[in-house]
Write an enzyme that holds these catalytic residues in place. Structure first.
Site, PDB file in Angstrom:
ATOM      1  N   GLY A  12       2.833  47.874 -35.093  1.00 33.89           N
ATOM      2  CA  GLY A  12       3.952  48.492 -34.155  1.00 33.89           C
ATOM      3  C   GLY A  12       4.901  49.705 -34.925  1.00 33.89           C
ATOM      4  NE  ARG A  75       1.896  44.695 -32.631  1.00 38.39           N
ATOM      5  CZ  ARG A  75       1.834  43.521 -32.124  1.00 38.39           C
ATOM      6  NH1 ARG A  75       1.727  43.550 -30.945  1.00 38.39           N
ATOM      7  NH2 ARG A  75       1.749  42.471 -32.929  1.00 38.39           N
ATOM      8  N   GLY A 116       3.512  46.439 -41.440  1.00 38.78           N
ATOM      9  CA  GLY A 116       3.784  45.014 -41.577  1.00 38.78           C
ATOM     10  C   GLY A 116       2.896  43.988 -41.817  1.00 38.78           C
ATOM     11  N   GLY A 118       0.228  42.038 -40.554  1.00 41.04           N
ATOM     12  CA  GLY A 118      -1.101  42.171 -40.394  1.00 41.04           C
ATOM     13  C   GLY A 118      -1.658  43.432 -41.380  1.00 41.04           C
ATOM     14  CG  ASP A 141       8.892  41.671 -35.744  1.00 40.48           C
ATOM     15  OD1 ASP A 141       9.659  42.231 -34.599  1.00 40.48           O
ATOM     16  OD2 ASP A 141       7.707  41.928 -35.656  1.00 40.48           O
ATOM     17  N   GLY A 184      10.943  40.330 -32.100  1.00 37.85           N
ATOM     18  CA  GLY A 184      11.105  39.707 -33.403  1.00 37.85           C
ATOM     19  C   GLY A 184       9.750  38.654 -33.654  1.00 37.85           C
ATOM     20  CD  GLU A 236       8.946  39.313 -29.292  1.00 40.07           C
ATOM     21  OE1 GLU A 236       8.571  39.846 -28.110  1.00 40.07           O
ATOM     22  OE2 GLU A 236       8.739  39.926 -30.207  1.00 40.07           O
ATOM     23  NE  ARG A 280      21.729  38.839 -11.080  1.00 40.23           N
ATOM     24  CZ  ARG A 280      21.869  37.928 -10.082  1.00 40.23           C
ATOM     25  NH1 ARG A 280      21.599  36.515 -10.459  1.00 40.23           N
ATOM     26  NH2 ARG A 280      22.285  38.193  -8.832  1.00 40.23           N
TER      27      ARG A 280
END
Ligand code: F6P
Length: 368
Positions: A12, A75, A116, A118, A141, A184, A236, A280
């Protein structure tokens, strides 16, 4: 003959990829103008399928402040990539063989990989096969083992914080409980930082499974104490205590069956029934990865890039350039590959946040 360097960005995107490549390139050109840089397009696929661009010194000018990556990225995990079949072959080489062939046929002296978690596994595989690899730790992240800080993280935290800041006024006007979902992946670094920076009342991170009833109780308790609003920053990847006990496949099945697209909406569906205030959700999503790198990330990537170039010049390969206790250092790729850096439960920021009254959803609160 001068050096011939390959470069690719994988995984990403994030802020600081261009400024990191600029740091590497500027240092190399400064050392010796006779350097050739090959930019592989769209991550490892470019290396595998020989899709590359000959870069020039001008390509690295004017990109310090530009978000994303001038090389493109992907990705797609190494596992899910197909072995390449070239038109003139019956049986193609494996993915790794194809990457190695490209490196060898181009006579590269080193391949610089910006990636990152991976991407570092693949970087290590290539290094183990004898390729000269230097890598740089990119991800919003901040979950890469071996470095205290990844680039992209601070810029993304700034954006997530601005989202929480922006929500305060509308939450106050309406007297609502707002759930802000922060990226994250599987760790809570971004949510912890943005939650503290933005003055969230509740912070929910994957490392600390939460009880939705207790979150509702915390929100109601604030309302009864005449606080007009509550802000819940949720990562998340956050899980309830019940979800944390599930097997990976059971949890996956639960998520796939749920009509609610993300953790914020799943928590909202519970709070809607239990909170005395209207609820909300805000999900800034990829907005957090976009835009210009923060000043911090521009400085960090320049320092990491320069060190990466110096390691190339010193032939110190097989390392990721990271920052440890304020020093820029090279960490062996084999120590980094496949390891996740989560928020330790005893991290000082978790303790400090608790001391300022931030609720992490783990203590049992009586529902009122
Ligand atoms: O790793 C960076 C990241 O933005 C994570 O925070 C998030 O889970 C993921 O990438 C999103 O990936 P994609 O761009 O494939 O939607």
């Amino acid at each position: 003959m001068g050096l011939k360097i390959g470069m690719l960005t994988s995984g990403g995107d994030c802020q600081g990829l261009n400024s990191a490549m600029r740091g590497v390139a500027k240092r190399l050109y400064e050392h010796d103008k006779d350097v050739e840089i090959i930019g592989f397009l769209d991550g490892y696929a470019g290396l595998m399928f020989r899709n590359f661009r000959q870069m020039s010194i001008d390509d690295f000018s004017g990109i310090l402040t530009i978000g994303g990556t001038i090389l493109g990225t992907s990705r797609q995990s190494f596992k899910t990539m197909h072995d390449p079949l070239f038109s003139n072959q019956k049986d193609g080489p494996t993915k790794l063989e194809a990457m190695i062939q490209t490196y060898e046929e181009l006579h590269l002296d080193c391949l610089v990989i910006l990636g990152g978690n991976g991407s570092h596994k693949t970087a290590n595989l290539l290094s183990e096969k004898g390729l000269n690899i230097i890598s740089l730790p990119k991800t919003i992240d901040n979950d890469l083992w071996g470095t205290d800080m990844t680039f992209g993280f601070q810029s993304a935290v700034n954006i997530a914080t601005e989202v929480i800041d922006g929500i305060h006024s509308t939450a106050l006007s309406h007297g609502r409980a707002f759930i802000v979902e922060i990226m994250g992946h599987k760790v809570g670094w971004m949510t912890l930082h943005a939650g503290i920076a933005g003055g969230a009342d509740v912070i929910l991170i994957p490392e600390i499974p939460y009880d939705p009833m207790s979150v509702a109780a915390a929100v109601n308790r604030r309302a009864r104490e005449h606080k007009r609003f509550s802000i819940i920053a949720i990562a998340e990847g956050a899980k309830t205590k019940e979800e944390a006990k599930m097997s990976k496949s059971d949890y996956q099945e639960k998520i796939e069956k749920s009509p609610l697209t993300s953790v914020a909406y799943r928590l909202a569906s519970v709070l809607d029934k239990l909170s005395i205030q209207e609820v909300r959700c805000v999900v800034p999503g990829h907005f957090q990865r976009g835009g210009t790198p923060s000043a911090y990330d521009r400085v960090l990537t320049t320092a990491l890039g320069v060190e990466a170039a110096d390691m190339i010049l010193d032939k110190k390969f097989g390392r990721m350039v990271g920052i440890v206790n304020g020093k820029v250092v090279g960490i062996p790729l084999k120590e980094v590959a496949g390891k996740l850096k989560s928020v330790p439960l005893d991290h000082y920021l978790v303790a400090d946040a608790r001391k300022t009254g931030i609720f992490f959803g783990d203590e049992q609160l009586d529902y009122v």
